[in-house]
Design a protein around this motif. Structure first.
Motif, short mmCIF file in Angstrom:
data_model
loop_
_atom_site.label_atom_id
_atom_site.label_comp_id
_atom_site.label_asym_id
_atom_site.label_seq_id
_atom_site.Cartn_x
_atom_site.Cartn_y
_atom_site.Cartn_z
N GLY A 136 5.58 9.47 8.08
CA GLY A 136 4.86 10.68 8.44
C GLY A 136 5.29 11.89 7.62
N PRO A 137 6.60 12.10 7.40
CA PRO A 137 7.02 13.24 6.59
C PRO A 137 6.54 13.18 5.14
CG PRO A 137 8.84 12.46 7.97
CD PRO A 137 7.74 11.45 8.07
N ARG A 138 6.09 11.99 4.71
CA ARG A 138 5.59 11.83 3.35
C ARG A 138 4.07 11.80 3.30
NH1 ARG A 138 9.32 7.08 0.93
NH2 ARG A 138 8.54 7.89 -1.07
N GLY A 139 3.46 12.17 4.42
CA GLY A 139 2.02 12.32 4.45
C GLY A 139 1.21 11.10 4.83
N VAL A 140 1.88 10.03 5.22
CA VAL A 140 1.17 8.80 5.57
C VAL A 140 1.10 8.67 7.09
CG1 VAL A 140 1.11 6.28 5.36
CG2 VAL A 140 1.96 7.67 3.45
N ARG A 141 -0.09 8.67 7.61
CA ARG A 141 -0.32 8.51 9.05
C ARG A 141 -0.58 7.04 9.35
NH1 ARG A 141 -4.61 10.02 10.76
NH2 ARG A 141 -5.77 10.33 8.82
N VAL A 152 1.71 7.14 -0.90
CA VAL A 152 2.65 8.23 -1.13
C VAL A 152 2.36 8.92 -2.46
CG1 VAL A 152 5.08 8.77 -1.55
CG2 VAL A 152 4.46 7.24 0.33
N ALA A 153 2.00 8.12 -3.47
CA ALA A 153 1.71 8.70 -4.78
C ALA A 153 0.50 9.63 -4.74
CB ALA A 153 1.48 7.58 -5.79
N ARG A 154 -0.42 9.40 -3.80
CA ARG A 154 -1.60 10.26 -3.66
C ARG A 154 -1.31 11.49 -2.81
NH1 ARG A 154 -6.43 8.16 -6.46
NH2 ARG A 154 -7.78 8.07 -4.64
N GLY A 155 -0.09 11.61 -2.33
CA GLY A 155 0.25 12.72 -1.47
C GLY A 155 0.05 12.44 -0.01
N GLY A 156 -0.22 11.18 0.33
CA GLY A 156 -0.43 10.79 1.73
C GLY A 156 -1.69 9.98 1.89
N GLY A 157 -1.92 9.50 3.09
CA GLY A 157 -3.08 8.68 3.39
C GLY A 157 -3.00 8.16 4.80
N ALA A 158 -3.78 7.14 5.08
CA ALA A 158 -3.86 6.63 6.45
C ALA A 158 -3.82 5.11 6.45
CB ALA A 158 -5.14 7.11 7.12
N ILE A 159 -3.06 4.58 7.39
CA ILE A 159 -3.06 3.14 7.68
C ILE A 159 -3.56 2.98 9.10
CG2 ILE A 159 -1.65 1.07 7.97
CD1 ILE A 159 0.34 2.33 5.96
N VAL A 160 -4.61 2.19 9.26
CA VAL A 160 -5.15 1.90 10.59
C VAL A 160 -5.14 0.39 10.77
CG1 VAL A 160 -7.04 2.22 12.21
CG2 VAL A 160 -6.66 3.92 10.39
N ALA A 205 0.81 -1.23 0.00
CA ALA A 205 0.00 0.00 0.00
C ALA A 205 0.83 1.27 0.00
CB ALA A 205 -0.93 0.00 1.21
N ILE A 206 1.97 1.26 0.67
CA ILE A 206 2.75 2.48 0.89
C ILE A 206 3.03 3.25 -0.41
CG2 ILE A 206 5.09 3.28 1.46
CD1 ILE A 206 3.54 3.15 3.94
N PRO A 207 3.51 2.62 -1.47
CA PRO A 207 3.80 3.40 -2.68
C PRO A 207 2.58 4.12 -3.24
CG PRO A 207 4.81 1.23 -2.82
CD PRO A 207 3.89 1.20 -1.64
N HIS A 208 1.42 3.51 -3.13
CA HIS A 208 0.20 4.12 -3.65
C HIS A 208 -0.28 5.26 -2.75
CE1 HIS A 208 -0.08 1.00 -6.67
NE2 HIS A 208 0.10 0.09 -5.73
#
Length: 268
Positions: A176-181, A132-140, A127-130
């Protein structure tokens, strides 16, 4: 509260029942597009069918399955914004609780980690590359109160969930610095098939306690686990927290663990 999830693309694992099904329902209510992954569908999931829901049959014990699920979401909906690692609990064919460290074999430990830790690792890796490609997102990721309050019961399960908590902290720092929480939700005992199905936890504890399954779920389990609410958690209560953490409204929340456990966890 508008969770600002309309149009977002989410993958939810273990989605045909219990917490996963509740998460799918909440995300759809909030306007998200959802890929629901599970070994097979079910009537309650099928009731939610529509253009914003796709089911993928996947056995997450297969090392290639998580990446296939993520790829399906990207192909179907054009990207990925949210990953919910919900699949977990007893691996296929296993029954919990186990009451002693001496119970599970090496094979049991391997299967427990495969299902509860490695499957999530593989889904995150895909999931991570996708995200990051969207400008960030969330993993729960759905962890467990047992990861932070272990006991001589389900020791292999609790150890796998503790690994998820550590993984979450590390990922939150790196991405986190790449927008993924990245966050975890830690339920206590939830009224799901793990407890309610024939041969499940309620039946196992009932046999040990010399009582019936309904008494276990209504009285024995809440007392045994010292739940201050006096009852098992409902799946929707966990799902609501998952949706909030997936939401842009939680933009400054990362690397955290949230207990939705009826007061099970006693430590600060």
């Amino acid at each position: 509260m508008d969770l600002q999830l309309s149009g977002k693309v989410a993958v939810v694992t273990g989605a045909s029942k219990g917490i996963g099904l509740a998460v799918v329902r909440v995300l759809l209510e909030e306007g998200a597009r959802v890929v629901a992954a599970s070994r097979k569908s079910g009537p309650e999931l099928e009731e939610l069918a529509g253009p914003r829901l796709a089911h993928v049959a996947a056995d997450l014990m297969d090392p290639g399955a998580p990446a296939q699920v993520v790829a399906h979401a990207v192909e179907r909906f054009g990207g990925l914004d949210i990953l919910v690692n919900n699949a977990g609990g007893p691996p296929p064919g296993a029954r919990l609780p186990r009451f002693s460290f001496e119970g599970p074999t090496d094979a049991d430990w391997r299967e427990m980690f495969e299902f509860n830790l490695f499957a999530a690792v593989r889904a995150i890796r895909a999931a991570i590359p996708h995200l990051v490609a969207r400008g960030g997102g969330a993993i729960v990721t759905v962890s467990s109160g047992g990861a932070r309050q272990p006991a001589p019961m389900n020791v292999d399960y609790n150890a796998a969930k503790a690994g998820l908590n550590t993984l979450t902290k590390a990922l939150s720092e790196e991405y986190g610095p790449r927008g993924v929480r990245v966050n975890t939700v830690s339920p206590g005992p939830v009224r799901t098939a793990w407890w309610t199905e024939e041969g499940g936890a309620a039946d196992i504890i009932a046999a040990q306690a010399g009582t019936d399954r309904d008494t276990v779920m209504d009285t024995v389990a809440p007392q045994m686990m010292k739940l201050v609410t006096g009852r098992l958690v409902e799946p929707r209560e966990v799902a609501d927290m998952v949706a909030l953490l997936a939401s842009p409204r939680s933009a400054s929340t990362t690397g955290a663990d949230f207990a939705v456990d009826g007061g099970f966890l006693k430590e600060l």
